[in-house]
Design a protein around this motif. Sequence first.
Motif, short mmCIF file in Angstrom:
data_model
loop_
_atom_site.label_atom_id
_atom_site.label_comp_id
_atom_site.label_asym_id
_atom_site.label_seq_id
_atom_site.Cartn_x
_atom_site.Cartn_y
_atom_site.Cartn_z
N ASP A 1 0.84 -1.21 0.00
CA ASP A 1 0.00 0.00 0.00
C ASP A 1 0.87 1.26 0.00
OD1 ASP A 1 -2.36 1.45 -0.07
OD2 ASP A 1 -2.54 1.52 2.11
N GLN A 2 1.77 1.33 -0.98
CA GLN A 2 2.71 2.45 -1.11
C GLN A 2 2.48 3.19 -2.42
OE1 GLN A 2 5.50 3.17 1.26
NE2 GLN A 2 3.92 2.06 2.38
N GLU A 3 2.70 4.50 -2.41
CA GLU A 3 2.65 5.27 -3.65
C GLU A 3 3.77 4.86 -4.58
OE1 GLU A 3 2.40 9.51 -3.23
OE2 GLU A 3 1.01 9.32 -1.54
N GLU A 4 4.95 4.60 -3.99
CA GLU A 4 6.09 4.20 -4.80
C GLU A 4 7.02 3.31 -3.99
OE1 GLU A 4 9.70 6.06 -7.50
OE2 GLU A 4 8.70 7.35 -6.05
N ILE A 5 7.45 2.23 -4.60
CA ILE A 5 8.53 1.40 -4.07
C ILE A 5 9.73 1.69 -4.96
CG2 ILE A 5 9.39 -0.98 -3.84
CD1 ILE A 5 7.26 -0.60 -1.79
N VAL A 6 10.85 2.02 -4.35
CA VAL A 6 12.05 2.33 -5.12
C VAL A 6 12.79 1.03 -5.42
CG1 VAL A 6 14.30 3.47 -5.09
CG2 VAL A 6 12.28 4.65 -4.19
N ILE A 7 13.06 0.83 -6.70
CA ILE A 7 13.93 -0.26 -7.16
C ILE A 7 14.99 0.41 -8.02
CG2 ILE A 7 14.13 -2.37 -8.51
CD1 ILE A 7 11.22 -2.98 -7.84
N ARG A 8 16.25 0.20 -7.67
CA ARG A 8 17.32 0.83 -8.41
C ARG A 8 18.34 -0.21 -8.85
NH1 ARG A 8 19.09 4.21 -3.11
NH2 ARG A 8 19.98 2.48 -1.94
N ALA A 9 19.01 0.10 -9.96
CA ALA A 9 20.01 -0.79 -10.54
C ALA A 9 21.34 -0.05 -10.58
CB ALA A 9 19.61 -1.21 -11.94
N LEU A 10 22.36 -0.69 -10.02
CA LEU A 10 23.69 -0.11 -9.98
C LEU A 10 24.64 -1.00 -10.79
CD1 LEU A 10 23.65 0.42 -6.14
CD2 LEU A 10 23.25 2.18 -7.85
N PRO A 11 25.37 -0.44 -11.75
CA PRO A 11 26.34 -1.27 -12.45
C PRO A 11 27.46 -1.69 -11.49
CG PRO A 11 26.47 1.03 -13.19
CD PRO A 11 25.37 0.94 -12.20
N ILE A 12 27.83 -2.95 -11.55
CA ILE A 12 28.87 -3.45 -10.66
C ILE A 12 29.84 -4.32 -11.44
CG2 ILE A 12 27.44 -3.41 -8.59
CD1 ILE A 12 27.17 -6.48 -8.88
#
Length: 101
Positions: free
Chosen positions: A87-98
């Motif tokens: 029940d969130q407006e936004e869930i942050v999912i991020r991608a970092l090059p490694i």
Amino acid sequence: MYLIQILLPATDSDGNGFPPEMFASIRDLLAQRFGGITFHRSAPAEGLWLSDDGVEKDAIVTAEVMVDAIDREWWTHFRADLERRFDQEEIVIRALPITRI
């Protein structure tokens, strides 16, 4: 290679913790799909951000997986599902090059 980080709320809007089963189902799904997962939930981090109402904060837990390529369609659907479940407006999912050493 990318490190995908999923920032999940530890509590609902009333400050109640989500049931452990919610996190376990996400852990199991990601482990099955990507062959492994790191889940940081024993010491929730504090997230702060500015909104129209001032500074807001959340206790968050982080799930991480490593992938060779990003399937943007799958991640978009997964994020929408998480937003509904938590029940969130936004869930942050991020991608970092490694680089794997």
